[in-house]
Design an enzyme around this catalytic site. Structure first.
Site, PDB file in Angstrom:
ATOM      1  N   HIS A  40       5.133  -4.853   8.964  1.00 31.57           N
ATOM      2  CA  HIS A  40       5.075  -6.219   9.501  1.00 31.57           C
ATOM      3  C   HIS A  40       5.276  -7.258   8.395  1.00 31.57           C
ATOM      4  O   HIS A  40       4.329  -7.909   7.947  1.00 31.57           O
ATOM      5  CB  HIS A  40       3.735  -6.440  10.215  1.00 31.57           C
ATOM      6  N   CYS A  88       0.865  -1.180   0.000  1.00 30.89           N
ATOM      7  CA  CYS A  88       0.000   0.000   0.000  1.00 30.89           C
ATOM      8  C   CYS A  88       0.901   1.230   0.000  1.00 30.89           C
ATOM      9  O   CYS A  88       2.125   1.122   0.152  1.00 30.89           O
ATOM     10  CB  CYS A  88      -0.864  -0.009   1.254  1.00 30.89           C
ATOM     11  N   CYS A 143       2.367   6.050   8.803  1.00 30.30           N
ATOM     12  CA  CYS A 143       1.479   6.228   7.648  1.00 30.30           C
ATOM     13  C   CYS A 143       0.559   7.428   7.896  1.00 30.30           C
ATOM     14  O   CYS A 143      -0.024   7.552   8.981  1.00 30.30           O
ATOM     15  CB  CYS A 143       0.639   4.973   7.428  1.00 30.30           C
ATOM     16  N   SER A 192      -1.534  -7.587  10.702  1.00 29.52           N
ATOM     17  CA  SER A 192      -2.967  -7.605  10.981  1.00 29.52           C
ATOM     18  C   SER A 192      -3.783  -7.720   9.693  1.00 29.52           C
ATOM     19  O   SER A 192      -4.682  -8.545   9.569  1.00 29.52           O
ATOM     20  CB  SER A 192      -3.357  -6.344  11.754  1.00 29.52           C
ATOM     21  N   ASN A 193      -3.443  -6.889   8.691  1.00 30.13           N
ATOM     22  CA  ASN A 193      -4.281  -6.897   7.484  1.00 30.13           C
ATOM     23  C   ASN A 193      -4.149  -8.206   6.720  1.00 30.13           C
ATOM     24  O   ASN A 193      -5.095  -8.663   6.083  1.00 30.13           O
ATOM     25  CB  ASN A 193      -3.988  -5.663   6.620  1.00 30.13           C
ATOM     26  N   GLU A 235       0.038  -0.203  16.416  1.00 29.96           N
ATOM     27  CA  GLU A 235      -0.777   0.954  16.033  1.00 29.96           C
ATOM     28  C   GLU A 235      -1.713   1.347  17.176  1.00 29.96           C
ATOM     29  O   GLU A 235      -1.886   2.539  17.465  1.00 29.96           O
ATOM     30  CB  GLU A 235      -1.585   0.635  14.769  1.00 29.96           C
TER      31      GLU A 235
HETATM   32  S1  SF4 Z   1      -2.832   2.436   7.321  1.00 32.73           S
HETATM   33 FE1  SF4 Z   1      -1.378   0.723   7.143  1.00 32.73          FE
HETATM   34  S2  SF4 Z   1      -2.286  -0.640   5.596  1.00 32.73           S
HETATM   35 FE2  SF4 Z   1      -3.331   1.359   5.431  1.00 32.73          FE
HETATM   36  S3  SF4 Z   1      -2.245   2.536   3.861  1.00 32.73           S
HETATM   37 FE3  SF4 Z   1      -1.322   3.043   5.833  1.00 32.73          FE
HETATM   38  S4  SF4 Z   1       0.380   1.598   6.108  1.00 32.73           S
HETATM   39 FE4  SF4 Z   1      -0.955   0.789   4.508  1.00 32.73          FE
END
Ligand code: SF4
Length: 333
Positions: A59, A30, A114, A241-242, A144
């Site tokens: 991760h 991402c 992020c 997690s994702n 997080e």
């Molecule tokens: S919150 Fe996490 S999964 Fe979503 S765009 Fe940001 S780094 Fe990527």
């Protein structure tokens, strides 16, 4: 085994001509992961090794191993970083106390949090300033969640799924808001919010979705793919997690079986027994070379036909952390 030969499996018969792979899109990196990994790479190029990174930058074991080989040193706590050194904060974000600690230790920091996690931090601060009790839906112990909670520890209560709703205690049931971790199951979060609203009818929503676009899109893609696949292989690490959510979503939306692997050599050939269609996807912290490794492993076993199923187009990009942008302008790399 000869090309086209029928295999007999315990679970049924499949021939090479029937076998195929459905490849989910979007999958893999991402914008937040891309930015965080690039930040460490650029820091290594510009300032030289070692570059310290607090926690895993993202991760994924392969990403961490690759950066370690290039001179990154991963530490658990800021106090492990030598005075004056450079430390990168991971994509999952940190509590304000971690920034304070780094400042106190005289460290140079690059914050690779992020921007979509930073958005949730800001929402937490805003609700806390208005004296709301904040119900943070997320997984206990996830970095997080620890970082977001650190923004307003006296106001935030963790809610770890629908079954945890009954355990919530707030000061004023009329003044409650909810937020969430960015990488949760969309469906489970909806269920948790519904239960919270039953208890707190005036529950305040976040100004926009906290589950990020990448998590949502990868779940949408896996739902579409899983409906047509008996087996789904998700490439990703167990602490992602994702990625773990993608395995759950695949099972809930039609796949008979789904597994998480870091590398192709972790696939158990027994999973393929009686399987005609294998679905493949990857978590948001997974480089595509690992998916290509899985596709090559499957092709060697007769699953050479690959059909990509694109459910959503993604174009998101984030600018590098401002500390790097500032330095890169002075001395372009
Ligand atoms: S919150 Fe996490 S999964 Fe979503 S765009 Fe940001 S780094 Fe990527």
């Amino acid at each position: 085994m000869r090309e086209g030969q029928l295999d007999s499996y315990h679970g049924g018969m499949t021939s090479n001509s029937q076998r195929r792979v459905l490849l989910a899109k979007p999958r893999g990196y991402c914008a937040g992961v891309d930015r965080a990994v690039e930040a460490v790479e650029i820091a290594l190029e510009k300032y030289g090794a070692p570059i310290y990174v607090r926690k895993q930058i993202v991760h994924n074991v392969h990403v961490v191993k690759t950066l370690e080989e290039r001179g990154a040193i991963f530490v658990d706590e800021t106090e492990e970083v030598p005075r004056g050194a450079i430390v990168v904060f991971s994509a999952h974000g940190v509590a304000p106390s971690v920034h304070d600690e780094a400042r106190g230790l005289g460290l140079r920091t690059i914050d690779a949090t992020c921007p979509l996690v930073t958005k949730v931090h800001k929402e937490a601060v805003r609700f806390a300033d208005q004296d709301y009790d904040i119900l943070l839906i997320g997984h206990e112990g996830h970095e997080e969640v620890i970082g977001t909670t650190g923004e307003a520890p006296d106001h935030i209560h963790l809610v770890d799924g629908p079954d945890d709703v009954a355990n919530v205690h707030v000061r004023d049931p009329e003044k409650v808001a909810w937020l969430s971790q960015t990488t949760l199951s969309v469906d489970e979060t909806v269920a948790t919010v519904e239960k919270l609203r039953e208890r707190f009818p005036n529950l305040m929503d976040p100004p926009s979705d906290d589950i990020c676009y990448a998590t949502q899109n990868r779940q949408t893609a896996v739902k579409e793919m899983a409906a047509g696949a008996e087996l789904v292989i998700v490439v990703g690490s167990t602490n992602s997690s994702n990625s773990v959510r993608l395995v759950e979503v695949a099972k809930e939306h039609g796949a008979d079986d789904a597994h998480l692997v870091d590398y192709a050599d972790q696939i158990d050939p027994a999973w393929l027994e009686g399987v005609t269609t294998v679905g493949v996807t990857s978590g948001a912290s997974v480089p595509d070379e690992l998916v290509q490794g899985v596709l090559a492993w499957l092709a060697a076993r007769g699953y050479g036909e690959v059909e990509e199923i694109e459910s959503v187009q993604e174009k998101m990009r984030f600018a590098l952390p401002h500390e790097l942008r500032k330095d890169l302008r002075i001395t372009p790399v």
